[in-house]
Design an enzyme around this catalytic site. Structure first.
Site, mmCIF file in Angstrom:
data_model
loop_
_atom_site.group_PDB
_atom_site.id
_atom_site.type_symbol
_atom_site.label_atom_id
_atom_site.label_comp_id
_atom_site.label_asym_id
_atom_site.label_seq_id
_atom_site.Cartn_x
_atom_site.Cartn_y
_atom_site.Cartn_z
ATOM 1 N N ARG A 46 -83.354 53.213 -32.889
ATOM 2 C CA ARG A 46 -83.441 54.529 -32.114
ATOM 3 C C ARG A 46 -83.915 54.011 -31.009
ATOM 4 O O ARG A 46 -83.517 54.687 -29.625
ATOM 5 C CB ARG A 46 -84.431 55.446 -32.969
ATOM 6 C CG ARG A 46 -84.956 56.276 -32.149
ATOM 7 C CD ARG A 46 -85.638 57.504 -32.907
ATOM 8 N NE ARG A 46 -86.296 57.188 -33.921
ATOM 9 C CZ ARG A 46 -87.375 56.508 -33.823
ATOM 10 N NH1 ARG A 46 -88.239 55.990 -32.966
ATOM 11 N NH2 ARG A 46 -88.250 56.310 -35.138
ATOM 12 N N TYR A 98 -74.720 77.100 -17.518
ATOM 13 C CA TYR A 98 -74.114 77.145 -18.957
ATOM 14 C C TYR A 98 -74.788 77.799 -19.855
ATOM 15 O O TYR A 98 -76.151 77.840 -19.965
ATOM 16 C CB TYR A 98 -74.017 75.559 -19.290
ATOM 17 C CG TYR A 98 -73.327 75.267 -20.641
ATOM 18 C CD1 TYR A 98 -72.129 75.412 -20.876
ATOM 19 C CD2 TYR A 98 -74.454 74.933 -21.809
ATOM 20 C CE1 TYR A 98 -71.740 75.140 -22.232
ATOM 21 C CE2 TYR A 98 -73.860 74.530 -23.009
ATOM 22 C CZ TYR A 98 -72.525 74.576 -23.097
ATOM 23 O OH TYR A 98 -71.889 74.456 -24.443
ATOM 24 N N ASP A 170 -77.188 69.603 -12.887
ATOM 25 C CA ASP A 170 -76.138 69.411 -13.817
ATOM 26 C C ASP A 170 -74.977 69.105 -13.294
ATOM 27 O O ASP A 170 -74.366 69.902 -12.575
ATOM 28 C CB ASP A 170 -75.983 70.835 -14.774
ATOM 29 C CG ASP A 170 -75.159 70.505 -16.041
ATOM 30 O OD1 ASP A 170 -74.068 69.746 -15.932
ATOM 31 O OD2 ASP A 170 -75.272 71.138 -16.972
ATOM 32 N N LYS A 195 -67.603 66.104 -21.677
ATOM 33 C CA LYS A 195 -66.741 66.783 -21.090
ATOM 34 C C LYS A 195 -65.923 65.508 -20.069
ATOM 35 O O LYS A 195 -65.551 64.764 -21.003
ATOM 36 C CB LYS A 195 -67.321 67.691 -19.838
ATOM 37 C CG LYS A 195 -68.304 68.577 -20.794
ATOM 38 C CD LYS A 195 -67.671 69.736 -21.611
ATOM 39 C CE LYS A 195 -68.756 70.471 -22.566
ATOM 40 N NZ LYS A 195 -69.923 71.054 -22.013
HETATM 41 C C1 LIG Z 1 -70.999 71.524 -22.365
HETATM 42 C C2 LIG Z 1 -72.018 71.629 -21.343
HETATM 43 C C3 LIG Z 1 -73.576 71.646 -21.603
HETATM 44 C C4 LIG Z 1 -73.974 71.053 -22.845
HETATM 45 O O1 LIG Z 1 -73.292 69.840 -23.397
HETATM 46 P P1 LIG Z 1 -73.179 69.745 -24.936
HETATM 47 O O2 LIG Z 1 -72.612 68.304 -24.972
HETATM 48 O O3 LIG Z 1 -72.104 70.614 -25.460
HETATM 49 O O4 LIG Z 1 -74.414 69.718 -25.592
HETATM 50 C C5 LIG Z 1 -74.513 71.860 -20.412
HETATM 51 N N1 LIG Z 1 -73.734 71.781 -19.139
HETATM 52 C C6 LIG Z 1 -72.492 72.216 -19.015
HETATM 53 C C7 LIG Z 1 -72.218 72.549 -17.382
HETATM 54 C C8 LIG Z 1 -71.726 71.916 -19.924
HETATM 55 O O5 LIG Z 1 -70.402 72.169 -19.587
#
Ligand SMILES: *Cc1c(COP(=O)(O)O)cnc(C)c1O
Length: 379
Positions: A46, A98, A170, A195
């Site tokens: 961890r 998001y 982000d 993504k």
């Molecule tokens: C998908 C997404 C998240 C969250 O990520 P997960 O991997 O689904 O937990 C946060 N910010 C943006 C812009 C996203 O597209």
């Protein structure tokens, strides 16, 4: 080194035991000590895992941070970053973040005494007007999802520095290939590696990249304490995905521009939201702070009532949430990704049933456009 070289090599060294060129998946929970009080620098998985460490070093290099930490999901990474705040603290947040981020902030963290103001961060004066004595953070997504409005990262970072606030960006939609928030002065970058970074729609993960040592130390401590680490296998997948990030992002960007131009000229389409179009209200900012425009496009249908027919007619483009994979995905934010946003807020932001979001993939662009065209004709 150049970005493509770093994408392939940063954090990656031939494995010390065999010389394996590719980072092995260290699928172990613990490590043998050399002797009492003598670990090899690895005690428990961890806390530290060589596969995850390679990815973390790679991400820190690509975003230009002091350190990076990989988490079990984007939301886990964002949760860890929010521990930089304490009870009573206030954060100013982009108003169409998001949906999961909105839900975490309003339905979970608010119960622990954190306060949030959701404002249009594309206007600096709106951010300034929202500041309170206990404001400690400005959290932005740029471009926002699915409205594709941009925030001037350099201006927000400068404001935060002058007021002693933490600036968080982000960077999921553009990746460090197209936008590098830390170089523009931001303190923290978060990613859903699910993504574009992984890029193949086969892993869920997240990361936080920190520009400041005190933030890096804290997030490292929280990663180990709360324990929402990225698994060795997922770390390996993301590291592997990143090796082709420059190639994929060029293709997403190229296909994105062509698809946006096609949609903008289509008789069944009312508006196209894509910062790469000269008509986008922040096209100049996009050209200044981004290296390209990427593969995310939103558009509205002229006839909202025809939306179900449009979605049902798609053949190549899959109807699915998520984004950033090599395959084109299409979704209806109002019923899918943004269903957890209250209806009144959706209406205010323009997230209607006729709004369509596309994550343009790396297929032949003529095939993507052909599929959209035949589905649009039915709408
Ligand atoms: C998908 C997404 C998240 C969250 O990520 P997960 O991997 O689904 O937990 C946060 N910010 C943006 C812009 C996203 O597209």
């Amino acid at each position: 080194m150049g970005f493509a070289t770093d994408a392939i090599h940063a954090g990656v060294r031939p494995d010390p035991t065999t010389g394996a060129i590719m980072t092995p998946i260290y699928q172990t929970s613990t490590y043998a000590y050399e002797g009492l009080g003598k670990s090899r620098g690895y005690d428990y998985a961890r806390t530290i895992n060589p596969t995850r460490s390679a990815l973390e070093e790679n991400l820190a290099t690509l975003e230009g941070g002091r350190a990076a930490y990989a988490f079990a999901s984007g939301m886990a990474a964002i949760s860890a970053v929010m521990t930089l705040l304490k009870t009573g603290d206030h954060a100013v947040v982009s108003d169409n973040v998001y949906g999961g981020t909105y839900r975490l902030f309003t339905s979970v963290l608010q119960d622990y005494g954190l306060q949030f103001s959701f404002v249009d961060t594309s206007r600096l004066e709106t951010i300034e007007a929202a500041l309170r004595p206990r404001t400690r953070m400005v959290y932005v997504e740029t471009p926002t999802n699915p409205i594709m409005s941009l925030t001037d990262i350099e201006a927000v970072a400068a404001l935060c520095r002058s007021r002693g606030l933490v600036s968080v960006v982000d960077n999921t939609f553009l990746t460090p290939f197209l936008q590098r928030p830390l170089a523009l002065g931001a303190d923290v970058v978060v990613h859903s590696t699910t993504k574009y970074l992984n890029g193949h729609s086969d892993s869920v993960g997240g990361a936080a990249i920190l520009a400041r040592d005190e933030h890096a130390e804290r997030i490292k401590f929280v990663q180990n304490s709360a324990g929402a680490i990225l698994s060795p296998f997922d770390s390996w997948l993301v590291l592997r995905g990143i090796k082709t990030l420059p190639l994929r992002m060029k293709a997403h960007d190229d296909n994105g521009r062509k698809t946006a131009a096609f949609l903008a000229a289509h008789p069944r389409v009312a508006t196209v939201l894509y910062p790469g179009l000269p008509g986008h209200p922040q096209h100049a900012l996009a050209q200044r702070q981004q290296r390209g425009f990427g593969g995310m496009i939103s558009f509205t249908l002229k006839d909202e009532a025809a939306a179900p027919r449009f979605f049902e007619r798609l053949r190549l483009c899959a109807l699915a949430e998520s984004l950033g994979g090599i395959e084109t995905l299409v979704c209806q934010p109002s019923s899918m990704t943004h269903a957890s946003v209250p209806a009144a807020d959706r209406a205010r932001l323009g997230i209607t049933a006729g709004l369509v979001r596309i994550s343009v993939g790396c297929e032949d662009v003529d095939d993507i456009i052909g599929d959209l065209d035949q589905a649009l004709r039915a709408s």
